[in-house]
Scaffold this active site. Structure first.
Site, PDB file in Angstrom:
ATOM      1  N   GLU A 259     121.128  69.120  42.137  1.00  0.00           N
ATOM      2  CA  GLU A 259     121.288  69.744  40.823  1.00  0.00           C
ATOM      3  C   GLU A 259     120.412  70.971  40.770  1.00  0.00           C
ATOM      4  O   GLU A 259     119.263  70.903  41.238  1.00  0.00           O
ATOM      5  CB  GLU A 259     120.920  68.742  39.729  1.00  0.00           C
ATOM      6  N   HIS A 279     124.734  67.351  33.772  1.00  0.00           N
ATOM      7  CA  HIS A 279     123.719  66.325  33.494  1.00  0.00           C
ATOM      8  C   HIS A 279     123.371  66.298  31.995  1.00  0.00           C
ATOM      9  O   HIS A 279     122.238  66.532  31.585  1.00  0.00           O
ATOM     10  CB  HIS A 279     122.461  66.586  34.349  1.00  0.00           C
TER      11      HIS A 279
HETATM   12  N1  LIG Z   1     123.340  61.011  32.880  1.00  0.00           N
HETATM   13  C1  LIG Z   1     122.217  60.910  32.256  1.00  0.00           C
HETATM   14  O1  LIG Z   1     121.753  61.850  31.650  1.00  0.00           O
HETATM   15  C2  LIG Z   1     121.497  59.600  32.245  1.00  0.00           C
HETATM   16  C3  LIG Z   1     120.782  59.216  31.102  1.00  0.00           C
HETATM   17  C4  LIG Z   1     120.102  58.011  31.132  1.00  0.00           C
HETATM   18  C5  LIG Z   1     120.136  57.207  32.267  1.00  0.00           C
HETATM   19  N2  LIG Z   1     120.834  57.620  33.340  1.00  0.00           N
HETATM   20  C6  LIG Z   1     120.934  56.769  34.533  1.00  0.00           C
HETATM   21  O2  LIG Z   1     121.784  55.676  34.221  1.00  0.00           O
HETATM   22  C7  LIG Z   1     121.484  54.579  35.075  1.00  0.00           C
HETATM   23  C8  LIG Z   1     121.353  53.290  34.283  1.00  0.00           C
HETATM   24  O3  LIG Z   1     120.310  53.387  33.357  1.00  0.00           O
HETATM   25  P1  LIG Z   1     119.878  52.114  32.467  1.00  0.00           P
HETATM   26  O4  LIG Z   1     118.924  52.622  31.453  1.00  0.00           O
HETATM   27  O5  LIG Z   1     121.059  51.361  32.028  1.00  0.00           O
HETATM   28  O6  LIG Z   1     119.081  51.288  33.548  1.00  0.00           O
HETATM   29  P2  LIG Z   1     118.871  49.688  33.591  1.00  0.00           P
HETATM   30  O7  LIG Z   1     117.733  49.477  34.493  1.00  0.00           O
HETATM   31  O8  LIG Z   1     118.803  49.137  32.225  1.00  0.00           O
HETATM   32  O9  LIG Z   1     120.199  49.155  34.285  1.00  0.00           O
HETATM   33  C9  LIG Z   1     120.503  49.371  35.617  1.00  0.00           C
HETATM   34  C10 LIG Z   1     121.299  48.175  36.107  1.00  0.00           C
HETATM   35  O10 LIG Z   1     121.731  48.435  37.433  1.00  0.00           O
HETATM   36  C11 LIG Z   1     121.686  47.199  38.138  1.00  0.00           C
HETATM   37  N3  LIG Z   1     121.690  47.427  39.567  1.00  0.00           N
HETATM   38  C12 LIG Z   1     120.630  47.662  40.407  1.00  0.00           C
HETATM   39  N4  LIG Z   1     121.057  47.777  41.670  1.00  0.00           N
HETATM   40  C13 LIG Z   1     122.407  47.627  41.638  1.00  0.00           C
HETATM   41  C14 LIG Z   1     123.413  47.643  42.637  1.00  0.00           C
HETATM   42  N5  LIG Z   1     123.120  47.826  43.925  1.00  0.00           N
HETATM   43  N6  LIG Z   1     124.686  47.452  42.241  1.00  0.00           N
HETATM   44  C15 LIG Z   1     124.990  47.250  40.947  1.00  0.00           C
HETATM   45  N7  LIG Z   1     124.088  47.197  39.961  1.00  0.00           N
HETATM   46  C16 LIG Z   1     122.804  47.400  40.306  1.00  0.00           C
HETATM   47  C17 LIG Z   1     120.440  46.534  37.621  1.00  0.00           C
HETATM   48  O11 LIG Z   1     120.461  45.139  37.828  1.00  0.00           O
HETATM   49  C18 LIG Z   1     120.491  46.885  36.153  1.00  0.00           C
HETATM   50  O12 LIG Z   1     121.112  45.866  35.410  1.00  0.00           O
HETATM   51  C19 LIG Z   1     120.217  54.987  35.823  1.00  0.00           C
HETATM   52  O13 LIG Z   1     120.583  55.517  37.075  1.00  0.00           O
HETATM   53  C20 LIG Z   1     119.657  56.119  34.974  1.00  0.00           C
HETATM   54  O14 LIG Z   1     118.850  56.983  35.704  1.00  0.00           O
HETATM   55  C21 LIG Z   1     121.530  58.787  33.350  1.00  0.00           C
HETATM   56  O1  LIG Z   2     117.458  59.426  33.685  1.00  0.00           O
HETATM   57  C1  LIG Z   2     117.611  60.002  32.616  1.00  0.00           C
HETATM   58  O2  LIG Z   2     116.958  59.729  31.599  1.00  0.00           O
HETATM   59  C2  LIG Z   2     118.686  61.022  32.508  1.00  0.00           C
HETATM   60  O3  LIG Z   2     119.169  61.380  33.731  1.00  0.00           O
HETATM   61  C3  LIG Z   2     118.349  62.189  31.654  1.00  0.00           C
HETATM   62  O4  LIG Z   2     117.845  63.273  32.346  1.00  0.00           O
HETATM   63  P1  LIG Z   2     117.329  64.546  31.538  1.00  0.00           P
HETATM   64  O5  LIG Z   2     116.082  64.140  30.840  1.00  0.00           O
HETATM   65  O6  LIG Z   2     117.066  65.621  32.517  1.00  0.00           O
HETATM   66  O7  LIG Z   2     118.388  64.897  30.561  1.00  0.00           O
END
Ligand SMILES: NC(=O)c1ccc[n+]([C@@H]2O[C@H](COP(=O)([O-])OP(=O)(O)OC[C@H]3O[C@@H](n4cnc5c(N)ncnc54)[C@H](O)[C@@H]3O)[C@@H](O)[C@H]2O)c1
Ligand SMILES: O=C(O)[C@H](O)COP(=O)(O)O
Length: 527
Positions: A259, A279
């Site tokens: 990114e 993102h």
């Molecule tokens: N796009 C964005 O801006 C954004 C925002 C927030 C979070 N995220 C990402 O979203 C994802 C999930 O976040 P969350 O807060 O729900 O986390 P979380 O820890 O609550 O949930 C993650 C889940 O993934 C499961 N997991 C771990 N390894 C695994 C595997 N090999 N196969 C399947 N499941 C598996 C865990 O058991 C857990 O239940 C993370 O990667 C986080 O970084 C992205």
């Molecule tokens: O893991 C996260 O919380 C998300 O990927 C959000 O990323 P950002 O703070 O850069 O929006």
């Protein structure tokens, strides 16, 4: 005043919180070399996903106490390097859950109804309704990979839209999945049977390129995939190929292996089969306020010497539990420090026994505190709650933990037995009135002394005159005794003497003490 560097855009509400206790410098978009140059002057670093906190930056951050990630994913931070350096890494585990889940749902619907392209088309003066015939999600199967916080919210929303739910998460129970209306299945089945696949797991060694050419080949040709989790979970080259060859119907991607996404990424050339967002999962006003407050409060607390509530590299210390455990942590640290000096500094083995009420409490923080104390002579201020466990492991210290709720001399007590270069010794301690630390036992001799900065311990024969002789010797070296206690098991048998001193023992005095008839051993301790 401590200094905090904020290297990604953070809501003002967070900056205001940190400003209560520190100077805040906002410098976003810094190249890595610049960050390495300026980081030595900072006590804390606050970031989002835009800053890669490498080992080099961490090692240059000699003053850093905390790295605060205003969001969930800490894969842009070299957490092991931070741990080694005793830097606490915190995040905001829930602040953007709803935002990310809603983005995934929005992507699924936008992809199904060609909303981005239809919008561009109308704005460019066209009125083409045929080109944008979509599909409904109602009664379709959504496969959720990763049924954590975000995955669970996606499940509830999708269920409300009438979707059938499959889930794959190796760490989630059948019951939990059923509560969320999901059928827990293996990954292969989910991939084969889903009309939509939404990814919600962290990026780890196991999940890297989990969705590769092979997995994509198993998907239905009508299926669509949504990645709002982490770049790298999907092999982007394989995804572009699968879309180009009509192996799958569409993809919506928010996160990328690199990114910002490379200009020449094949994903950019796939027309309306793919939706790309930069993102944006956490980019809502509400989420940004939540994560800024959550992480800023932790930075403020750590700079004030208080614990962080969402540290990813120390055992979970939740404020309520911590308030109750705090005096025991101090006790564990003191006893660890004391026993390490009795065994000669280098410790090979530590048995930590939680007794009485303490046996029913969360032992992890207590064990970490004991290890911190144990290593404090060797590592001084370099050891802390973050790195104590890893430092102990690397020194080959074998730790066992036992519990005995039946010991009830005090409400709760802690017994440490260590083996080191000077043999094996044990100490027991408890809290008086729930706050004041007392050492209640040394090498199985009952005593009752408050720990003080300078202490002298002797193991001797219980016989008349010996205490007087030690007292005179200390007097002749101008060392003032603050308090004195003797403990013995049987009259005229072996005994211990514990002296609290106002001054450190001068050179040569310990060997004089060892010459006193009846003294078997003597140790000085500085706490
Ligand atoms: N796009 C964005 O801006 C954004 C925002 C927030 C979070 N995220 C990402 O979203 C994802 C999930 O976040 P969350 O807060 O729900 O986390 P979380 O820890 O609550 O949930 C993650 C889940 O993934 C499961 N997991 C771990 N390894 C695994 C595997 N090999 N196969 C399947 N499941 C598996 C865990 O058991 C857990 O239940 C993370 O990667 C986080 O970084 C992205
Ligand atoms: O893991 C996260 O919380 C998300 O990927 C959000 O990323 P950002 O703070 O850069 O929006």
């Amino acid at each position: 005043m401590p200094k905090v560097l904020v290297s990604d855009p953070i809501d003002q509400v967070g900056l205001d919180i940190i400003s209560q206790v520190a100077q805040v410098d906002v410098k976003t978009g810094l190249p890595a070399e610049e960050l390495v140059k300026i980081i030595p002057e900072y006590d804390a670093l606050m970031i989002r996903s835009g800053t890669r906190v490498t080992k080099e930056i961490i090692e240059a951050g000699t003053q850093l106490k905390i790295i605060g990630r205003a969001g969930v994913g800490v894969d842009n931070v070299d957490v092991p390097a931070a741990t080694r350096q005793g830097i606490v890494v915190v995040n905001s585990p829930q602040g953007n859950t709803i935002a990310a889940a809603e983005h995934a749902i929005a992507m699924m619907l936008a992809l199904s109804r060609h909303i981005p392209e239809a919008n561009v088309s109308v704005k460019s003066g066209q009125w083409n309704r045929k080109q944008f015939i979509g599909v409904e999600v109602y009664k379709k199967t959504l496969g959720i990979v990763g049924l954590g916080k975000i995955g669970s919210h996606v499940a509830s929303a999708a269920k409300a839209m009438g979707m059938k739910l499959l889930a794959y998460d190796p760490f989630i129970s059948q019951d939990r999945a059923e509560q969320l209306g999901c059928r827990l299945v293996d990954l292969d089945l989910l991939i084969r049977e889903s009309d939509y696949i939404s990814l919600h797991m962290p990026k780890t060694e196991e999940t890297y390129h989990l969705i590769n050419a092979q997995a994509l080949a198993q998907m239905k040709p009508t299926a669509r995939i949504i990645n709002c989790a982490r770049g790298g979970i999907v092999d982007e080259v394989a995804l572009a190929e699968a879309l180009k060859n009509d192996q799958i119907a569409g993809a919506a991607v928010d996160v990328y292996e690199n990114e910002p996404l490379e200009e020449n990424s094949p994903l950019r050339e796939l027309g309306q089969k793919v939706i790309l967002t930069p993102h944006l999962g956490a980019s809502t006003e509400e989420a940004q306020v939540n994560v800024a407050i959550d992480v800023a409060e932790q930075i403020r607390d750590v700079l004030l010497g208080l614990p962080a509530r969402s540290a990813v590299n120390i055992p979970g210390l939740y404020p309520d539990a911590l308030e109750q455990l705090k005096p025991y942590l101090q006790l564990a640290e003191t006893l660890g420090n004391l026993v390490s000096q009795l065994v000669g500094g280098r410790v090979d083995f530590l048995d930590i026994r939680l007794q009485g009420d303490l046996a029913n409490r969360d032992s992890k923080p207590v064990v970490v505190a004991a290890l911190k104390g144990l290593l404090s002579q060797a590592l001084r201020e370099r050891v802390n709650y973050v790195n104590a466990t890893i430092e102990a492991k690397e020194r080959g210290i074998r730790v066992i933990e036992t519990r005995d709720a039946s010991v009830c001399d005090y409400t709760g007590s802690l017994h440490l037995e260590a083996k080191g270069s000077l043999g094996t010794h044990s100490v027991t301690g408890a809290l008086l009135g729930d706050r004041e630390i007392r050492v209640t036992n040394i090498d199985d001799f009952p005593i009752n002394v408050p720990p003080t900065r300078y202490m002298l311990f002797t193991l001797h024969r219980d016989m008349p005159g010996i205490i007087g002789k030690i007292g005179s010797l200390l007097g002749s070296f101008n060392v003032n005794i603050a308090s004195m206690q003797v403990g013995r098991k049987i009259v005229r048998g072996e005994a211990v003497m514990v002296l609290s001193l106002d001054d450190p023992l001068p050179d040569g005095l310990l060997s004089e003490i060892m010459k006193v008839a009846g003294i078997r051993d003597a140790y000085t301790v500085t706490l």
